[in-house]
Design an enzyme around this catalytic site. Sequence first.
Site, PDB file in Angstrom:
ATOM      1  N   TYR A 142       1.673 -64.860  56.508  1.00 14.37           N
ATOM      2  CA  TYR A 142       1.044 -64.487  57.672  1.00 14.37           C
ATOM      3  C   TYR A 142       0.275 -65.920  58.480  1.00 14.37           C
ATOM      4  O   TYR A 142      -0.424 -65.822  59.782  1.00 14.37           O
ATOM      5  CB  TYR A 142      -0.315 -63.646  57.308  1.00 14.37           C
ATOM      6  CG  TYR A 142       0.120 -62.337  56.646  1.00 14.37           C
ATOM      7  CD1 TYR A 142       1.281 -62.071  57.246  1.00 14.37           C
ATOM      8  CD2 TYR A 142      -0.286 -61.232  56.228  1.00 14.37           C
ATOM      9  CE1 TYR A 142       2.122 -60.694  56.663  1.00 14.37           C
ATOM     10  CE2 TYR A 142       0.375 -59.832  55.817  1.00 14.37           C
ATOM     11  CZ  TYR A 142       1.484 -59.539  56.470  1.00 14.37           C
ATOM     12  OH  TYR A 142       2.042 -58.034  56.079  1.00 14.37           O
ATOM     13  N   LYS A 193       9.690 -62.689  44.482  1.00 15.64           N
ATOM     14  CA  LYS A 193      10.504 -62.080  44.522  1.00 15.64           C
ATOM     15  C   LYS A 193      11.364 -63.803  44.698  1.00 15.64           C
ATOM     16  O   LYS A 193      12.015 -64.666  45.076  1.00 15.64           O
ATOM     17  CB  LYS A 193      11.607 -62.278  46.081  1.00 15.64           C
ATOM     18  CG  LYS A 193      10.436 -60.284  46.377  1.00 15.64           C
ATOM     19  CD  LYS A 193      11.880 -59.439  46.188  1.00 15.64           C
ATOM     20  CE  LYS A 193      12.883 -59.703  47.303  1.00 15.64           C
ATOM     21  NZ  LYS A 193      14.030 -58.655  46.424  1.00 15.64           N
ATOM     22  N   ASP A 226       9.883 -55.740  45.223  1.00 16.94           N
ATOM     23  CA  ASP A 226      11.082 -54.354  45.019  1.00 16.94           C
ATOM     24  C   ASP A 226      10.899 -53.270  44.240  1.00 16.94           C
ATOM     25  O   ASP A 226      10.792 -52.547  44.049  1.00 16.94           O
ATOM     26  CB  ASP A 226      11.867 -54.908  45.794  1.00 16.94           C
ATOM     27  CG  ASP A 226      13.107 -55.760  44.804  1.00 16.94           C
ATOM     28  OD1 ASP A 226      13.162 -56.352  43.467  1.00 16.94           O
ATOM     29  OD2 ASP A 226      14.181 -56.015  45.127  1.00 16.94           O
ATOM     30  N   ASP A 250       0.152 -56.382  50.870  1.00 16.60           N
ATOM     31  CA  ASP A 250       0.104 -55.257  51.878  1.00 16.60           C
ATOM     32  C   ASP A 250       0.082 -54.141  52.107  1.00 16.60           C
ATOM     33  O   ASP A 250      -0.209 -52.824  51.436  1.00 16.60           O
ATOM     34  CB  ASP A 250      -0.015 -56.023  53.729  1.00 16.60           C
ATOM     35  CG  ASP A 250      -0.637 -55.823  54.681  1.00 16.60           C
ATOM     36  OD1 ASP A 250      -1.104 -54.602  54.726  1.00 16.60           O
ATOM     37  OD2 ASP A 250      -0.387 -56.395  55.937  1.00 16.60           O
ATOM     38  N   ASP A 254      -1.180 -50.707  49.811  1.00 14.13           N
ATOM     39  CA  ASP A 254      -1.017 -48.673  51.279  1.00 14.13           C
ATOM     40  C   ASP A 254      -0.636 -47.951  50.087  1.00 14.13           C
ATOM     41  O   ASP A 254      -0.804 -46.858  50.596  1.00 14.13           O
ATOM     42  CB  ASP A 254       0.063 -49.623  51.916  1.00 14.13           C
ATOM     43  CG  ASP A 254      -1.278 -50.430  52.861  1.00 14.13           C
ATOM     44  OD1 ASP A 254      -2.307 -50.373  52.883  1.00 14.13           O
ATOM     45  OD2 ASP A 254      -1.412 -50.053  54.547  1.00 14.13           O
TER      46      ASP A 254
END
Length: 368
Positions: A142, A193, A226, A250, A254
């Site tokens: 970000y 990852k 993942d 993020d 959620d």
Amino acid sequence: MATRKLLLLPGDGIGPETMTEVEKLIAAMNREHATGFETETALVGGAAWEAHKVSLRDADMALAHAADAILFGAVGGPRWDGIPYEHRPEAGLLRLRKELQLFANLRPAICYPALADASSLKRELVDGLDILIVRELTGGVYFGEPKEIRDLGNGQKRAIDTQVYDTYEIERIARAGFDFARTRRNKVTSMEKRNVMKSGLYWNEVVTRIHRDEYPDVQLEHMLADAGGMQLVRRPKQFDVILTDNLFGDLLSDIAAMLTGSLGMLPSASLGAPDETTGMRRAMYEPVHGSAPDIAGKGVANPIAMFASFGMCLRYSFNMIAEADRLERAIARVLASGLRTPDLAPEGAATVTTAAMGDAVVAAYLAD
Ligand code: NAD
């Protein structure tokens, strides 16, 4: 007993209504145990703009620096859509996060037994769930440079974001994750990852080293992000602390949040580095929800996210574990007794006001 300095920033919309309920608890705790909370209240967001034409005054930023912890309500609303960009309500929140260098975002996902049927997962998967996502908040993709849409001059453009982490950024968030695990069930699952990203490979390497050198007593496992997302909805109770970067955090936070039902229930914390002399971290605690302009002023907002944010403050800033546990039990009891604000109630069921829910939580806390 040393005083505990709390800065209250209620903000806009339902922020002040829900903060009022937590202030009742703080007053009751001070009466009961002389817990020594000293509170100051200041304006932030649209409320600060109305009064002072800025989203956070310098004097109030100074109060934030001087406080042991900050309790934040919410900011924003359509009323302030047209004000200058640099003074928009969110600018006050971003200034606090930036100047206090709050690099660790903590989001617990706790599922109270009384609300387990409101989850999109089966009751047995979420009943009693209690996990903590520790997300790196100030680095990663970000913020990494270059970040641009480049014209290639041949009719094509190239969109670029850069995932970048320096050693110290991974070290400090890893330490935070291990520290918090020690106050819980002592297990960290680090997610990245590493199979396709250099930043994931390095994240894994640094977390492994910090664990080996400084936290060998904490259980550490590594999981591809993942696969972690998949496991979160398959068997969420296997996790205690999930440690991850800004982007994956993020998404994963959620997902974890929604395992537990309503937005009105979810607390969060943003923490900085421990102070070198006192060991205390800079800290701001706030509900995940926003200012909810659609229900503001109606006395129907659910104050539990605000109470739970204060609970995190007790646990992580003041090491008042017994009081934090007691507050969580109080919330669980009030829910088990059937009290519901409208956001938690099934169609047609009886509901209570913000103040009635707040009074019930305070009474349940004192009765414990
Ligand atoms: P929101 O979280 O304010 O509301 C979303 C929905 O959830 C609304 O229907 C609201 O009534 C409901 N809701 C939220 N909290 C509730 C509670 N405690 N009890 C009962 N119902 C609750 O999100 P939004 O509508 O997207 O945003 C409204 C404003 O809040 C915007 O200005 C947005 O920028 C701002 N916002 C601020 C923060 C923050 O201050 N940290 C976070 C998110 C959004």
